[in-house]
Design a protein around this motif. Structure first.
Motif, PDB file in Angstrom:
ATOM      1  N   LEU A  58      38.590  45.374  38.567  1.00 32.28           N
ATOM      2  CA  LEU A  58      39.079  43.887  38.730  1.00 32.28           C
ATOM      3  C   LEU A  58      38.668  42.854  37.710  1.00 32.28           C
ATOM      4  O   LEU A  58      39.367  42.130  37.550  1.00 32.28           O
ATOM      5  CB  LEU A  58      37.925  43.379  40.177  1.00 32.28           C
ATOM      6  N   MET A  59      37.675  43.061  36.805  1.00 31.95           N
ATOM      7  CA  MET A  59      37.380  42.325  35.809  1.00 31.95           C
ATOM      8  C   MET A  59      38.733  42.449  34.872  1.00 31.95           C
ATOM      9  O   MET A  59      39.157  41.180  34.425  1.00 31.95           O
ATOM     10  CB  MET A  59      36.152  42.666  35.202  1.00 31.95           C
ATOM     11  N   VAL A  60      39.036  43.437  34.686  1.00 31.73           N
ATOM     12  CA  VAL A  60      40.119  43.629  33.689  1.00 31.73           C
ATOM     13  C   VAL A  60      41.563  42.640  34.197  1.00 31.73           C
ATOM     14  O   VAL A  60      42.141  42.025  33.500  1.00 31.73           O
ATOM     15  CB  VAL A  60      40.595  44.857  33.180  1.00 31.73           C
ATOM     16  N   ALA A  61      41.609  42.972  35.368  1.00 32.44           N
ATOM     17  CA  ALA A  61      42.721  42.449  36.244  1.00 32.44           C
ATOM     18  C   ALA A  61      42.632  40.725  36.175  1.00 32.44           C
ATOM     19  O   ALA A  61      43.459  39.938  35.726  1.00 32.44           O
ATOM     20  CB  ALA A  61      42.831  42.866  37.437  1.00 32.44           C
ATOM     21  N   MET A  62      41.308  40.294  36.260  1.00 33.80           N
ATOM     22  CA  MET A  62      41.034  38.878  36.248  1.00 33.80           C
ATOM     23  C   MET A  62      41.384  38.368  34.809  1.00 33.80           C
ATOM     24  O   MET A  62      42.180  36.959  34.782  1.00 33.80           O
ATOM     25  CB  MET A  62      39.960  38.595  36.600  1.00 33.80           C
TER      26      MET A  62
END
Length: 100
Positions: A16-20
């Motif tokens: 999720l962090m990478v996607a954000m």
């Protein structure tokens, strides 16, 4: 109710962090391309790259990956951050209006 323990243990929080970070980078690049203002691509890369490496290290640590991979990702995050700082320092110094 969501199972947050499983969400973290699976490493999905890092995904999720990478996607954000990817969404942030695309938004900044799109703004720069449309308006000519904001951060140029190299600056956007320097901004998000340390975070991506930290997220990879987090994912590896949470999922029990080999400790060497966690270490490599953290080292890559350090060098990406150092590159970003060096660029900012160099750009600021070239403006000849440094104030301390």
């Amino acid at each position: 109710m969501p199972d947050f323990a499983a969400f973290f243990a699976s490493g999905q929080v890092a995904d999720l962090m990478v996607a954000m970070l990817l969404v942030e980078a695309l938004a900044l690049l799109g703004f720069w391309r449309l308006t000519g203002r904001g951060l140029p691509p190299r600056s956007v890369l320097a901004l998000v790259l340390p975070g991506v490496f930290f997220a990879l290290a987090l994912r590896a640590a949470l999922t029990g990956a080999w400790w060497g991979f966690v270490s490599l990702a953290m080292t890559a995050a350090f060098f990406a951050h150092a590159w970003d700082l060096w660029r900012r320092w160099r750009d600021r110094s070239s403006q000849h209006d440094c104030q301390f």
